[in-house]
Design a protein around this motif. Structure first.
Motif, PDB file in Angstrom:
ATOM      1  N   HIS A   1       0.846  -1.192   0.000  1.00 33.79           N
ATOM      2  CA  HIS A   1       0.000   0.000   0.000  1.00 33.79           C
ATOM      3  C   HIS A   1       0.878   1.239   0.000  1.00 33.79           C
ATOM      4  O   HIS A   1       2.077   1.170   0.271  1.00 33.79           O
ATOM      5  N   GLN A   2       0.249   2.373  -0.307  1.00 30.94           N
ATOM      6  CA  GLN A   2       0.977   3.634  -0.381  1.00 30.94           C
ATOM      7  C   GLN A   2       0.531   4.559   0.756  1.00 30.94           C
ATOM      8  O   GLN A   2      -0.652   4.587   1.112  1.00 30.94           O
ATOM      9  N   GLN A   3       1.488   5.290   1.300  1.00 32.36           N
ATOM     10  CA  GLN A   3       1.171   6.227   2.365  1.00 32.36           C
ATOM     11  C   GLN A   3       0.875   7.600   1.781  1.00 32.36           C
ATOM     12  O   GLN A   3       1.624   8.104   0.940  1.00 32.36           O
ATOM     13  N   MET A   4      -0.213   8.192   2.240  1.00 34.39           N
ATOM     14  CA  MET A   4      -0.572   9.520   1.750  1.00 34.39           C
ATOM     15  C   MET A   4       0.352  10.554   2.393  1.00 34.39           C
ATOM     16  O   MET A   4       0.526  10.583   3.619  1.00 34.39           O
ATOM     17  N   LEU A   5       0.956  11.375   1.548  1.00 36.40           N
ATOM     18  CA  LEU A   5       1.837  12.440   2.008  1.00 36.40           C
ATOM     19  C   LEU A   5       1.296  13.796   1.582  1.00 36.40           C
ATOM     20  O   LEU A   5       0.639  13.921   0.549  1.00 36.40           O
ATOM     21  N   ARG A   6       1.608  14.794   2.408  1.00 36.74           N
ATOM     22  CA  ARG A   6       1.319  16.178   2.034  1.00 36.74           C
ATOM     23  C   ARG A   6       2.620  16.967   2.185  1.00 36.74           C
ATOM     24  O   ARG A   6       3.243  16.953   3.251  1.00 36.74           O
ATOM     25  N   LEU A   7       3.017  17.638   1.101  1.00 34.92           N
ATOM     26  CA  LEU A   7       4.249  18.417   1.083  1.00 34.92           C
ATOM     27  C   LEU A   7       3.900  19.899   0.989  1.00 34.92           C
ATOM     28  O   LEU A   7       3.224  20.319   0.039  1.00 34.92           O
ATOM     29  N   TRP A   8       4.350  20.667   1.954  1.00 29.25           N
ATOM     30  CA  TRP A   8       4.127  22.109   1.944  1.00 29.25           C
ATOM     31  C   TRP A   8       5.376  22.805   1.419  1.00 29.25           C
ATOM     32  O   TRP A   8       6.488  22.542   1.903  1.00 29.25           O
ATOM     33  N   LYS A   9       5.210  23.674   0.440  1.00 27.93           N
ATOM     34  CA  LYS A   9       6.327  24.438  -0.103  1.00 27.93           C
ATOM     35  C   LYS A   9       6.518  25.695   0.735  1.00 27.93           C
ATOM     36  O   LYS A   9       5.699  26.619   0.672  1.00 27.93           O
ATOM     37  N   GLU A  10       7.586  25.708   1.517  1.00 27.65           N
ATOM     38  CA  GLU A  10       7.833  26.812   2.426  1.00 27.65           C
ATOM     39  C   GLU A  10       9.130  27.529   2.057  1.00 27.65           C
ATOM     40  O   GLU A  10       9.927  27.024   1.257  1.00 27.65           O
ATOM     41  N   GLU A  11       9.339  28.660   2.670  1.00 31.47           N
ATOM     42  CA  GLU A  11      10.510  29.476   2.341  1.00 31.47           C
ATOM     43  C   GLU A  11      11.811  28.714   2.590  1.00 31.47           C
ATOM     44  O   GLU A  11      12.773  28.831   1.828  1.00 31.47           O
ATOM     45  N   GLY A  12      11.837  27.898   3.630  1.00 30.98           N
ATOM     46  CA  GLY A  12      13.053  27.168   3.957  1.00 30.98           C
ATOM     47  C   GLY A  12      13.184  25.820   3.292  1.00 30.98           C
ATOM     48  O   GLY A  12      14.136  25.078   3.555  1.00 30.98           O
TER      49      GLY A  12
END
Length: 217
Positions: A186-197
């Protein structure tokens, strides 16, 4: 005004489906309201329309599926999309996920790599209901540079990584949601936030998706 078959029975089935998804933990009322309004039976392949409001995935041809409504609701809730935001979707499939986002007021730019599915989308009776949902034929791994930048990016297939190309097309402060394929069942759901750093990563539950492919066919 556009008319499509949507019987009182089907409307009741949608309400039942929404209640089921809520019991499974989806609390975002805007997402639930959109699931309750989008006529999923119009997105189903022939022979499966009677099962449109069963909380399961079903074949749509070309080795692809229409996602389980709970999964659609889960990914949509993670996106935290607001009306007027621009969303890039990788993998149009049946168009159901794009329609749910469109019902929430997003401007959706969806890329499909399978020609047969892309051309099928052009003739669907529900298209006039979602004028801010746009479909493109191409390799979603390359994003959609001619329409970039985007507030949100959603990948609807199991991805072994996330493309720097997609992150480059994402506005600062935006997020990318994907089912991450690390080679397991199975695949794990990820959320990636594009931040300044850099990129901030959040991990959530496990799901099962068809694999993300490169190129077109």
């Amino acid at each position: 005004m556009y008319y499509f078959p949507d019987s009182p029975r089907q409307q009741k089935q949608r309400r039942t489906l929404v209640a089921e998804i809520r019991r499974k933990g989806i609390a975002d009322e805007r997402v639930l309201e959109a699931i309750g309004r989008v006529p999923r039976h119009l997105f189903m392949s022939a022979g499966y329309s009677e099962d449109a409001y069963v909380d399961s995935a079903f074949p749509i041809g070309e080795g692809q599926t229409i996602s389980q409504p709970y999964t659609v609701a889960y990914q949509t809730a993670l996106l935290q999309v607001e009306p007027g935001q621009r969303v890039l979707e990788i993998g149009s499939g049946s168009g159901y996920q794009a329609a749910v986002l469109g019902a929430m007021g997003a401007a959706v730019y969806s890329v499909e790599r399978i020609a047969a599915l892309y051309h099928r989308l052009a003739t669907q009776p529900w298209r006039p209901l979602y004028p801010d949902v746009h479909f493109y034929y191409g390799d979603g791994n390359e994003g959609l540079p001619q329409e970039a930048p985007f507030d949100r990016v959603l990948i609807t297939a199991a991805a072994p990584d996330w493309s720097d190309v997609l992150l480059e097309q994402l506005l600062p402060g935006g997020c990318l949601v994907l089912p991450f394929d690390n080679g397991g069942a199975h695949q794990q759901m990820l959320r990636l936030w594009k931040e300044e750093g850099g990129v901030r990563r959040e991990a959530f539950g496990f799901f099962s998706f068809v694999p993300l492919r490169r190129g077109v066919e």
